[in-house]
Every structure is written in structure tokens, then in C-alpha cells.
Design an enzyme around this catalytic site. Structure first.
Site, PDB file in Angstrom:
ATOM      1  N   LYS A 249      48.434  33.448  37.334  1.00 30.40           N
ATOM      2  CA  LYS A 249      49.542  33.036  38.206  1.00 30.40           C
ATOM      3  C   LYS A 249      49.785  31.533  38.145  1.00 30.40           C
ATOM      4  O   LYS A 249      50.924  31.075  38.104  1.00 30.40           O
ATOM      5  CB  LYS A 249      49.240  33.469  39.642  1.00 30.40           C
ATOM      6  N   HIS A 353      43.464  28.986  43.849  1.00 25.64           N
ATOM      7  CA  HIS A 353      44.658  28.367  44.401  1.00 25.64           C
ATOM      8  C   HIS A 353      44.783  26.936  43.914  1.00 25.64           C
ATOM      9  O   HIS A 353      43.782  26.279  43.621  1.00 25.64           O
ATOM     10  CB  HIS A 353      44.627  28.404  45.929  1.00 25.64           C
ATOM     11  N   TYR A 363      46.524  32.727  53.730  1.00 28.04           N
ATOM     12  CA  TYR A 363      45.412  33.441  54.359  1.00 28.04           C
ATOM     13  C   TYR A 363      45.083  32.874  55.736  1.00 28.04           C
ATOM     14  O   TYR A 363      43.940  32.898  56.164  1.00 28.04           O
ATOM     15  CB  TYR A 363      44.174  33.370  53.461  1.00 28.04           C
TER      16      TYR A 363
END
Length: 388
Positions: A249, A353, A363
Site C-alpha cells: 500500500k 504505516h 485505529y
């Protein structure tokens, strides 16, 4: 006495076959010598003249005239057919579903030249009663891109969709995390199923479902490098995903994670079980080196994984399998680490991340709300209580 029309002003006549008034105007000749004639029709003389004025105004603006019956549905279908060339299949499927489910049935019959910002506002307002904000953004984007393509091809003078803001939709289902007791129940229920190793690895490493579906055995090192200095424990290299191009990602999502002992044990058993699957499939087996393939070696899709996951945890005590998805194992990983006092920065690195801001935003409900580090340290420095 009625004033005679000037040469080239055109005419107005009744069309018996069409039962409409036809207004015409001659605009000279094209390069081939053919006369350029523009027409407007209507039920009355005034309506026909007004239509002709509109056609002439478009001509003066340099716009080609779209076919009379060119609709929003035509524009959307044209965009789906030609405007998404080169996009991956998942994007094409998502845009097709949104367009055919929400755009075309609601406003597809509207002629694109008659589509107004008010039409779009009303359409979005109705959809906001049942759809999430994310889905509203998606359907607005589909219509916007379709009309923009039509405008670039002179089918319409301007894109009114860009003038419309997206209303707030219905709140989506919030993500949640397993408690430690629930996590143990899930692992116990999944033992012995084909999803056991997948669930163990997702819960104990926080890997994304698209990363696990693309994971290959050549990126799994169950023995580590005990002879290295210092010794390297068993680890997994999370370097690929099922996203377009195979990339993770983000750049920081490429990470190498040490494997907990429970993961190593589950993966060894999974390796052995996969050997039996390969034998059972015989000639039907398609070797792709995947850690978590289908029963014939092919890549799983998200629907396969979700269905198998819910079946595997169906008997987990205190967990309603229908209410959980595989991606919430990642949320549970973050929650369990946070509850154990692991710093946010370290959690952010483990889940791949780009920074702690992303971890906190996505989160937020899984991060320990009360930071106790300072209080514990200061209690040690300034001994609390009456006997200090």
C-alpha cells in the site's frame, strides 16, 4: 406588409410527418461545398425558434451538437467502456457496480444536455438516506468523470456535477477489535481448519489481508538464521500485495517482521497440510508458490477469505462470526499491543504505516486512551502516599 427575411435567415415550416414546427438557418458551406443547415424543432413556432437559437449559440461557441437522445446513461456507458482503459480489474468492477446500481437507474434516462446541478443535488440527497459518505463519494466521482469525458467530446457545454457538493451519508459499520479472551477463543476455534495459519499470522503480525493473500513461501523463513551474528529469528518479508502492480500500500508497508513462536508452529503445520492439498489436486494444481492459495493453488480473492474466515471461527465462544471480517484481525493486533503498553511509534512501524498520525486516525478506538507511562514514572520519582 410583412418584412421579407434576409437571405440565409432560414425558414419556419410545419412538418406534417413529425407533427412539429421546424426552424432552419443556413450558415454557409463546409469545405466540401455542402450547405451547413442548423435546425430546431418544437410543438409551437416559438418553441422551434428558441430551440434554433440554442443550436446557433452552441455553434458560435464552437460546440458540436450532441445527438438529441444522448443521455446520462450513454455518457456513463461510454466512460466505463473507454475511459477506464488500463485500470486494474478491481477498479473497473467497482466503478461498474456503482454506476449500474446507483447512477444509471436513478438519472440515466436524463438527457445529458438537460442535466442540471439541481438534478444532481436531489439525486445525492436521496442516496444519502441509505448510503455511506464513502459510497456517495464513489457515485459522485463516477458521474463526474463520465460527464467530464462527455464535455471533452462536445456532448455537453459544461460539467454541472463539479458544482455539486457531496452530502454526509449514513455512518458505516465501525471497525472493532477482539479482546484477549475473544482472540484466544478465535484461535482455538480455528485450530484444525484451513484458515488456522492465516488467522494466526494476521492476528499475531498485523499483516493486511491483501498482503497475506499475495504472500509466497520464498518470503517466509521459518528457521531464521541462527548462525548469523547476532542470530536472526524466524521472520516473514511483507513485500508484496494483491494490489495493482503487486506493490504494498505504501513504501513503509514493505517490512520484515519476526515471527512469534505460535506463527512458526502454525506455518510449519500449514506447509505440511498444503503438501497433501497438492497431492489431492494432482494435475489440477497450479503452482504459484502462495502460502495461502485455493485448493488448486490459485490466488484467493477477498470473498473467499471472508467466507472461509467466518466458517473457521463460527464456534468461537463469545464471538458472532457474522459480525467480524478478516481485516479486523489487524485492528485486534493494534489493540492488543496497545493494551500491553507498546508505544504508538512501534505499533506504527509494525503495521507498516507511514507515520503515527495514520495509526491514530485509523485505529483511534483501538489505541489505549489513557497514557500511563508518565504517571508510573513520576510515581517512582515522587513516592506517593502518606508514608513518603
Amino acid at each position: 406588409m410583412t418584412k421579407r427575411r434576409s437571405r440565409g435567415d432560414g425558414g419556419l415550416h410545419w412538418d406534417e410527418r413529425r407533427q412539429r414546427w421546424i426552424a432552419t438557418a443556413s450558415l454557409g458551406y463546409d469545405p466540401s461545398g455542402k450547405r451547413i443547415v442548423k435546425r430546431g424543432s418544437g410543438n409551437t413556432k416559438t418553441e422551434a425558434k428558441n430551440k434554433l437559437k440554442e443550436v446557433l449559440r452552441d455553434h458560435e461557441d464552437g460546440l458540436a451538437i450532441a445527438p438529441t437522445g444522448y443521455t446520462v446513461e450513454n455518457a456513463v456507458n461510454d466512460w466505463l467502456m473507454y475511459g477506464l482503459a488500463g485500470r486494474d480489474k478491481a477498479t473497473l468492477d467497482a466503478c461498474t457496480i456503482l454506476s449500474r446500481t446507483h447512477v444509471i437507474p436513478a438519472i440515466g434516462a436524463r438527457k445529458i444536455r438537460d442535466l442540471s446541478a439541481e438534478d444532481v443535488d436531489k439525486w445525492l440527497a436521496v442516496k444519502a438516506r441509505s448510503l455511506s459518505t464513502r459510497t456517495l463519494q464513489g457515485i459522485h466521482s463516477c458521474l463526474n468523470r463520465a460527464v467530464k469525458r462527455a464535455m471533452a467530446r462536445d456532448k455537453v457545454k459544461r460539467n454541472v456535477v463539479e458544482l455539486c457538493s457531496i452530502p454526509k451519508g449514513q455512518p458505516g459499520r465501525p471497525s472493532k477489535a477482539l479482546t484477549f479472551t475473544q482472540a484466544e477463543a478465535v484461535l482455538e476455534a480455528a485450530a484444525g481448519t484451513s484458515m488456522h495459519a492465516y488467522i494466526v499470522l494476521a492476528l499475531l503480525t498485523g499483516a493486511r489481508t491483501e498482503e497475506l493473500r499475495a504472500l509466497t513461501w520464498d518470503h517466509v523463513f521459518l528457521k531464521g538464521k541462527p548462525d548469523a551474528s547476532p542470530p536472526i529469528p524466524p521472520y516473514v518479508a511483507v513485500w508484496r500485495s494483491v494490489r495493482s502492480g503487486g506493490d504494498t500500500k505504501t513504501r513503509k508497508s514493505r517490512r520484515t517482521l519476526a515471527l512469534p513462536a505460535r506463527c512458526v508452529e502454525a506455518l510449519w503445520q500449514h506447509w505440511e497440510d498444503q503438501g497433501w492439498d497438492r497431492l489431492a489436486a494432482a494435475d489440477d494444481w497450479e503452482e504459484n508458490g502462495l502460502v495461502f492459495p485455493s485448493t488448486v493453488g490459485k490466488e484467493l480473492d477477498s470473498t473467499n477469505v471472508r467466507r472461509a474466515f467466518r466458517t473457521a471461527i463460527d464456534k468461537a465462544e463469545g464471538v458472532n462470526a457474522k459480525e467480524w471480517t478478516p481485516r479486523e484481525l489487524r485492528h485486534s493486533f493494534v489493540s492488543l499491543l496497545s493494551d500491553s503498553g507498546v508505544p504508538l511509534e512501534e505499533i506504527s512501524r509494525l503495521v507498516g504505516h507511514s507515520g503515527t498520525a495514520v495509526t491514530e486516525e485509523v485505529y483511534r478506538k483501538q489505541i489505549r486512551p489513557v497514557i500511563q507511562t508518565g504517571a508510573v514514572a513520576m510515581d517512582g520519582i515522587f513516592k506517593a502516599g502518606p508514608d513518603r
